[in-house]
Design an enzyme around this catalytic site. Structure first.
Site, PDB file in Angstrom:
ATOM      1  N   LYS A 229       0.588  -1.129   0.040  1.00 53.06           N
ATOM      2  CA  LYS A 229      -0.148   0.136   0.078  1.00 53.06           C
ATOM      3  C   LYS A 229       0.865   1.361  -0.074  1.00 53.06           C
ATOM      4  O   LYS A 229       2.043   1.109  -0.579  1.00 53.06           O
ATOM      5  CB  LYS A 229      -1.072  -0.043   1.308  1.00 53.06           C
ATOM      6  CG  LYS A 229      -1.567  -1.281   1.330  1.00 53.06           C
ATOM      7  CD  LYS A 229      -2.827  -1.552   2.273  1.00 53.06           C
ATOM      8  CE  LYS A 229      -3.544  -2.844   2.270  1.00 53.06           C
ATOM      9  NZ  LYS A 229      -4.960  -2.997   2.596  1.00 53.06           N
TER      10      LYS A 229
ATOM     11  N   GLU B  26     -11.126 -10.894  -1.140  1.00 58.45           N
ATOM     12  CA  GLU B  26     -10.565  -9.888   0.078  1.00 58.45           C
ATOM     13  C   GLU B  26     -11.969  -9.426   0.665  1.00 58.45           C
ATOM     14  O   GLU B  26     -12.387  -8.238   0.165  1.00 58.45           O
ATOM     15  CB  GLU B  26      -9.968  -9.148  -0.495  1.00 58.45           C
ATOM     16  CG  GLU B  26      -8.509  -9.695  -0.863  1.00 58.45           C
ATOM     17  CD  GLU B  26      -7.421  -8.528  -0.640  1.00 58.45           C
ATOM     18  OE1 GLU B  26      -6.402  -8.684   0.019  1.00 58.45           O
ATOM     19  OE2 GLU B  26      -7.526  -7.033  -1.076  1.00 58.45           O
TER      20      GLU B  26
ATOM     21  N   GLY C 234      -7.447  -4.983   6.895  1.00 61.52           N
ATOM     22  CA  GLY C 234      -6.824  -4.162   7.738  1.00 61.52           C
ATOM     23  C   GLY C 234      -7.748  -3.847   9.179  1.00 61.52           C
ATOM     24  O   GLY C 234      -7.444  -2.570   9.642  1.00 61.52           O
TER      25      GLY C 234
ATOM     26  N   SER D  53      -6.696  -9.232   6.697  1.00 64.49           N
ATOM     27  CA  SER D  53      -5.871  -9.549   8.161  1.00 64.49           C
ATOM     28  C   SER D  53      -5.137 -11.040   8.194  1.00 64.49           C
ATOM     29  O   SER D  53      -5.329 -11.638   9.275  1.00 64.49           O
ATOM     30  CB  SER D  53      -7.011  -9.083   9.284  1.00 64.49           C
ATOM     31  OG  SER D  53      -7.358  -7.970   9.212  1.00 64.49           O
TER      32      SER D  53
HETATM   33  P1  PGA Z   1      -4.662  -6.635   5.459  1.00 60.62           P
HETATM   34  O1  PGA Z   1      -4.696  -5.932   3.863  1.00 60.62           O
HETATM   35  O2  PGA Z   1      -3.668  -7.839   5.418  1.00 60.62           O
HETATM   36  O3  PGA Z   1      -3.781  -5.376   6.133  1.00 60.62           O
HETATM   37  O4  PGA Z   1      -5.719  -6.675   6.023  1.00 60.62           O
HETATM   38  C1  PGA Z   1      -5.020  -7.037   2.936  1.00 60.62           C
HETATM   39  C2  PGA Z   1      -4.991  -6.373   1.647  1.00 60.62           C
HETATM   40  O5  PGA Z   1      -5.325  -5.108   1.316  1.00 60.62           O
HETATM   41  O6  PGA Z   1      -4.749  -6.783   0.529  1.00 60.62           O
END
Ligand code: PGA
Length: 250
Positions: free
Chosen positions: A11, A167, A173, A212
């Site tokens: 990100k 997802e 997140g 997550s």
């Molecule tokens: P995360 O993000 O592992 O922090 O939940 C996953 C993603 O957005 O691909």
């Protein structure tokens, strides 16, 4: 047999120094891993560094986004052709932050999928429902619409080059993970949707889970028959956690 894949979505994180150290740690750790494709997706500005540090390692790299065409008057955008020049193999398409924060609709996501394939990049196409949609019982309808628009845009044959990622938006997140069973149910649904068009192809498509994923929940997810790896956000910024997830997939 589908080879598992673990992709780290960095990100908008990482100074130049932090990116360098993360790339070095990951490539060192990944050298000991086999039977898993390890991929990192840093921000655009770190791709040259990724190319410099990851060439001749067993870690591949890619970008988190692209725009349409090879070049043009699109201030602030980056084309697939440019990504290829920096050795990118992969590109995320339709990530929920692109869909929800930047309002990318189904048609634009489909066009980006086309653009990625035209540039000879392997798209990682993200699908997933919001919490409200799940609570309304719309998970399958939402995922089916995202998937079928994409399939219709490029044709089922082109899906030979597509990696999928389920997802659930409510798990990204937030620290909330879909349980292995919840994730497996949607993965199986996605595979069955592809199978309606091409049974053999459905069997070979990798479907990653994202939301997550951490070192301590990865094994449970990877034990599910239709979960072929992970798309990792937060935990991909810590080399120990990311490598532990890669290890769990290998
Ligand atoms: P995360 O993000 O592992 O922090 O939940 C996953 C993603 O957005 O691909």
């Amino acid at each position: 047999m589908r080879k598992p894949m673990v992709a780290g979505n960095w990100k908008m994180h990482g100074t130049r120094a932090a990116a360098k150290s993360l790339l070095e740690s990951i490539s060192q750790g990944a050298a000991k891993l086999s039977d898993v494709d390890v991929v990192v997706l840093p921000s655009f500005v770190h791709l040259a560094l990724a190319e410099e540090l990851l060439s001749h390692t067993n870690v591949a790299w890619g970008a988190q986004n692209l725009y349409l065409g090879e070049s043009g008057a699109f201030t602030g955008e980056v084309s697939g052709l440019m990504l290829k020049e920096y050795g990118c193999e992969y590109v995320l398409v339709g990530h929920s932050e692109r869909r929800h924060v930047f309002h990318e609709g189904l048609a634009l996501v489909a066009d980006k999928l086309k653009a990625a394939l035209a540039a000879n990049l392997t798209p990682i196409l993200c699908l997933g429902e919001t919490l409200a949609q799940r609570e309304n019982g719309e998970t399958e309808a939402v995922v089916a619409e995202q998937l079928t628009t994409a399939m219709a845009a490029v044709g089922i044959k082109a899906f030979e080059k597509v990696v999928l990622a389920y997802e659930p938006v409510w798990a990204i997140g937030t620290g909330l993970t879909a349980s292995p069973e919840q994730a497996q149910a949607v993965h199986a649904f996605i595979r069955q949707k592809i199978a309606q068009q091409d049974v053999a192809l459905a069997d070979t498509r990798r479907i990653l889970y994202g939301g997550s994923v951490k070192a301590d929940n990865a094994s449970g997810l990877f034990s599910m028959s239709d979960i072929d790896g992970a798309l990792v956000g937060g935990a991909s910024l810590d080399p120990k956690s990311f490598l532990a997830i890669c290890q769990a997939a290998s």
